[in-house]
Design a protein around this motif. Structure first.
Motif: not given
Lengths: 91, 296, 387
Positions: A49-57
Motif C-alpha cells: 500500500v502507498n502512503v494513503l493506504g491504497y494499492h497503487p497502480v
C-alpha cells in the motif's frame, strides 16, 4: 489529448526511460485507469500500500504502452505524467 | 465607476507567449515528447475526494481549460458547500466561499463590481438544484456573464449520502432507504433543460465523466462555457454527470457503468443550447480590453 | 450710506446667507436621504429587494446607481441580495444592502458568513412590527436580532441607531468606515417612521477615504491565490479565528461606543431610549422639566457596542431609569445588565406598529417615581423605627 498552451513546470523525461511517471503517493487505487487502458498495461500492485493506504497502480508492461494518455484522462488524481517514446536512435 | 485597480497583467507573466505545446527538448526531434502533465494551476497535493470520484476529473479539466485560455490570473471563483467545499485547496486561483446554494448570487456580486474578472462557480447537485434553485435560476435569467460548473452525482455526498433532487427514482440513499418513491419524494430535476429556456442563458450543456471519450467532450463543453463568458455571451452552464462510488454503494468501476447506463438515460447528454452565433475569441486579452481609467 | 441703506445692506447680507443655507437644505424622505448619503459615502454596489417600509431606498438606488455607473441589482430575494453583497465585498467594493425585519431574518445566514470571513458591508434595517409577517408599522423589535448577532455563531456586528433623518445620513459614512476599518458587517437600524417621514436635511455628505486591502480578491496575477472563507475544520485553527474575532470586538467596544445625553447633569431620573423612541422620550423630558421634574435622556447611538460603562456610571447618581422602546422590551435587558442593580429600571413600550406618546411616557415615569419614593420612605421609616 494535447496539452495545448499549458504552463507546466517543464518536467524532465524519466531516466531510465518509461512512458509513464506515476505519482504513486497520490494514487487511490480506484482502477479507472486499469479499465480505461486499451492495452492493459496497468494494474494495481496488491502486494503493498502507498502512503494513503491504497494499492497503487503500476505499469506492468512498459513496451506495450503507446502513450495514448487515456489513463491520464480518466484519472481523478493526476497520477500520470505521460511521455511519448523517443524516435529510434535515442535510448 | 467602482474604484478598483485593473490588476490584470499581460499574459506574459503567467503563461508562455508561444502557442506551441511545451516540449522537453524543443530542438531535439529524437527526444521523448511530453504528452501530458498536471497543469500548474492544479495544486500538487492529494485530494480528500474518495477513490474514483469525478470531482477530481472535473477539477483537472477546469484547470486545463483555465490554463489554455490564460485565465488563472484573472479568475475569481466561488466554492460551494458540499464535497467540493475545499476546491480552493486544489485550484490556485482567488476563491470566495459561498453559503450552501448561494454561489450564483455571490458570483453576481463579483461580476457586477469586477467587470474585468473571469468569474466561475463550482457547485454540486444539492447546492445548485435544492437549496440554491432560486439563485441559479435568477443568475441565469439575468444573463449574468459567469460560467457555472455543475457537478451532478445525484446524491448529497459530503453529508453522508442522502437523497438529492437529482437522485433517480428507485435509487437507495440514506434518506430514501427503500429507494426514491416518486409519490412522496418526487421526480429528479433536469435543471439544465429548465435553465436553457431562459433568454439570459448563452450556453447550457451536459457532459459526463463516464469514460475517456465523454471526458474529452466534457472538456470541450467547459472550454466553450468559458469562451462564452469571454465573448460576453450571457450565462454559461455545464452540467457534469459524475459518480459517487461510496454514496452509491459501488466500486469506482461499477459507478462509471451506472453513469453510462441509468444515469445517462435520465439525463441526456449533449449541448442543449448554444446561443452565441459567432465563434468566440480565444484569449482573454483579445475579448476584454482594459478599462479606460488611469488606475489601470 | 444712510442708516436705512446700511440696515438694508446688512439685512441683504443676512438674507443671502439664509438663501444659501435654504438652498442646501431640502425636504427629504428618510429612505431616500439614507440612500443618497450612502451614495455620497462612496457606495460602489447596492443589492436589495422590495419590502415595505424601505422600498423607496431600493428605488432611489435603482435610479441613481446606474446614473453613476455603479452596481445595482434587485435580487430575487433578500437571500440573493446578501450573498451578492458577500461576493462584491470579497473583491473590496464598498457595498450596501437594505431591508426590513422579515428580510433581515433571511439575511442572518449571510451576516454570519460575512462576520466569519471578515467582509465589510453596511446593512440598513428599516424596522417594522413583527413577529412573522407582522405589519408595516414602525417598530424596534429587532434589537435582539441586531445586537445579539442574529445569525449563528460567536459574532457581533456594530449597530448604529440614528434618531433623525439627518443623523441617519451622517451615520452612513460612519458605518462604511467602521465596516472597512474592522472588516465587519455593520448594521444601521432605523424604523418605519424614519424611513417614511420627510424632514429638512442639510445636503452635507462625507465620503470616507478608501483603504488598500491585502486580502481582497482581484485575480491572482503576480501573487499567490487568496481565499475569503469562514471554514476551518481543525478546532485549534477555528478557535484561533474566533479569538481573533473576539479581540476585534473588544477593540470595537473600547473605541467605538457612541451615545448622546440630554439634560443629564442634574437628572434624578433618566429615560433611556434610541431611535424614534428617543424623540418621544425627549418630548417627555421637556414636558416633565416644565413641571419641575429633574429628568434627562440617555440615548445610545451604538446599540452594539452598548454604552454600558456610561450607563452604569449614570445609574450611580440617579434614582431610577425608564427605558422606552417600540417593542416588548429588548434594550431594557442590556440596560439592566449595565446598571447591575444600582438603581431601579422600569420599562414602557408599545408594539404592533404603535408609537408611545410623550404623555404615556410621563405616566410611566410618574409610576416609577412613585415606586422609588415609596421604597425610600419605607427604608427611612424602617431605619427610624430601628433607632
Amino acid at each position: 489529448m494535447a496539452i495545448g498552451r499549458v504552463a507546466v513546470q517543464s518536467p524532465r523525461p524519466p531516466v531510465p526511460w518509461a512512458p509513464l511517471v506515476i505519482a504513486e503517493a497520490r494514487c487511490k487505487g480506484c482502477e479507472l485507469c486499469v479499465e480505461a487502458c486499451p492495452h492493459s498495461v496497468l494494474a494495481l500492485d496488491t502486494s503493498r500500500v502507498n502512503v494513503l493506504g491504497y494499492h497503487p497502480v503500476q505499469l506492468i508492461d512498459a513496451a506495450g504502452c503507446t502513450s495514448c494518455a487515456l489513463c491520464a484522462r480518466v484519472c481523478p488524481d493526476c497520477v500520470f505524467t505521460v511521455w511519448a517514446a523517443p524516435k529510434e536512435g535515442h535510448r | 465607476m467602482t474604484v478598483h485597480r485593473d490588476t490584470r497583467a499581460a499574459p506574459a507573466g503567467s503563461a508562455p507567449s508561444s502557442a506551441t505545446p511545451a516540449v522537453a527538448h524543443p530542438v531535439d526531434p529524437h527526444a521523448p515528447r511530453l504528452v501530458y502533465a498536471r497543469p500548474e494551476v492544479l495544486v500538487d497535493r492529494s485530494t480528500h475526494y474518495c477513490p474514483g470520484c469525478g470531482h477530481g476529473v472535473v477539477h483537472r479539466l477546469l484547470a486545463e481549460v483555465l490554463t489554455e485560455l490564460y485565465l488563472p490570473a484573472h479568475t475569481i471563483a466561488v466554492a460551494p458547500v458540499g464535497c467540493a467545499v475545499f476546491a480552493y485547496d486544489y485550484l490556485s486561483v482567488d476563491f470566495v466561499e459561498a453559503p450552501h446554494g448561494r454561489a450564483p448570487a455571490v458570483a453576481t456580486g463579483i461580476r457586477r463590481v469586477r467587470p474585468e474578472a473571469f468569474v466561475l462557480t463550482y457547485q454540486g447537485d444539492g447546492d445548485l438544484a435544492a437549496i440554491g434553485t432560486a439563485e441559479i435560476v435568477h443568475a441565469a435569467a439575468r444573463g449574468e456573464n459567469i460560467t457555472a460548473i455543475f457537478v451532478n452525482n445525484g446524491i448529497y455526498g459530503m453529508t453522508g449520502g442522502q437523497m438529492a433532487p437529482t437522485t433517480l427514482v428507485g435509487q437507495k440513499t440514506t434518506s430514501s432507504p427503500s429507494g426514491r418513491e416518486a409519490a412522496s419524494m418526487g421526480y429528479p430535476i433536469r435543471i439544465t433543460e429548465m435553465l436553457a429556456q431562459l433568454e439570459g442563458v448563452g450556453y447550457a450543456a451536459r457532459g459526463s465523466v463516464a469514460d475517456a471519450g465523454q471526458i474529452g467532450k466534457l472538456k470541450a463543453m467547459i472550454k466553450r462555457a468559458c469562451q462564452i463568458q469571454l465573448a460576453h455571451g450571457g450565462f454559461a452552464l455545464v452540467e457534469a454527470l459524475s459518480n459517487c462510488p461510496v454514496g452509491w454503494g459501488m466500486t469506482p468501476r461499477e459507478s462509471l457503468e451506472h453513469l453510462r447506463g441509468p444515469v445517462a438515460q435520465a439525463y441526456p447528454l449533449g449541448v442543449i443550447v448554444d446561443r452565441l452565433a459567432a465563434p468566440p475569441k480565444d484569449t482573454f486579452a483579445e475579448t476584454c480590453p482594459a478599462p479606460a481609467h488611469p488606475e489601470a | 450710506m444712510t442708516a436705512p441703506h446700511a440696515a438694508h445692506a446688512a439685512n441683504a447680507g443676512r438674507h443671502s446667507d439664509r438663501e444659501a443655507a435654504r438652498r442646501s437644505r431640502v425636504l427629504m424622505k428618510g429612505n431616500e436621504a439614507i440612500a443618497e448619503a450612502a451614495i455620497q459615502a462612496g457606495c460602489d454596489a447596492y443589492f436589495g429587494y422590495p419590502i415595505t417600509p424601505q422600498a423607496e431606498l431600493l428605488e432611489w438606488m435603482a435610479r441613481r446607481m446606474p446614473e453613476l455607473g455603479r452596481a445595482f441589482v434587485q435580487a430575487e430575494s433578500e437571500l440573493g441580495a446578501i450573498n451578492m453583497a458577500l461576493g462584491a465585498a470579497a473583491t473590496g467594493a464598498r457595498v450596501m444592502v437594505s431591508s426590513s425585519s422579515p428580510g433581515i431574518s433571511l439575511m442572518a445566514e449571510g451576516m454570519s458568513y460575512m462576520a466569519g470571513s471578515g467582509t465589510p458591508m453596511v446593512l440598513v434595517n428599516i424596522m417594522r412590527a413583527g413577529p412573522g409577517l407582522g405589519s408595516i408599522g414602525p417598530s424596534q423589535s429587532d434589537y435582539f436580532q441586531a445586537t445579539k448577532g442574529h445569525g449563528h455563531g460567536d459574532y457581533r456586528v456594530p449597530v448604529l441607531a440614528p434618531a433623525s433623518i439627518s443623523e441617519a445620513m451622517e451615520l452612513m459614512a460612519t458605518a462604511f468606515e467602521l465596516a472597512e476599518r474592522y472588516r465587519t458587517p455593520v448594521m444601521v437600524v432605523a424604523d418605519g417612521i424614519m424611513g417614511q417621514a420627510m424632514e429638512p436635511v442639510e445636503l452635507k455628505f462625507r465620503c470616507p477615504e478608501r483603504r488598500t486591502f491585502d486580502w481582497v480578491l482581484t485575480g491572482a496575477a503576480g501573487r499567490p491565490a487568496r481565499i475569503v472563507r469562514s471554514i476551518d475544520l481543525q478546532p485549534e485553527l477555528l478557535e484561533k479565528r474566533n479569538l481573533d474575532l473576539q479581540h476585534k470586538y473588544a477593540e470595537i467596544a473600547r473605541r467605538e461606543v457612541r451615545w448622546s445625553g440630554y439634560l443629564l447633569d442634574d437628572a434624578e431620573y433618566v429615560l433611556v431610549a434610541y431611535g424614534t423612541a428617543a424623540r418621544v422620550a425627549r418630548s417627555a423630558v421637556d414636558k416633565a422639566r416644565a413641571k419641575g421634574v429633574k429628568v434627562g435622556l440617555f440615548r445610545p447611538i451604538t446599540l452594539w457596542p452598548f454604552p454600558s460603562r456610561e450607563l452604569a456610571r449614570l445609574a450611580g447618581r440617579t434614582h431610577g431609569m425608564l427605558t422606552v422602546e417600540l417593542s416588548s422590551g429588548q434594550m431594557v435587558e442590556d440596560v439592566r445588565l449595565a446598571v447591575e442593580g444600582r438603581c431601579p429600571i422600569a420599562f414602557h413600550g408599545r408594539m404592533g406598529g404603535l408609537v408611545p406618546t410623550p404623555d404615556e411616557v410621563l405616566g410611566a415615569l410618574k409610576a416609577l417615581r412613585g415606586k422609588v419614593e415609596r421604597t425610600r420612605h419605607a427604608h427611612a421609616a424602617k431605619e427610624g423605627g430601628e433607632k
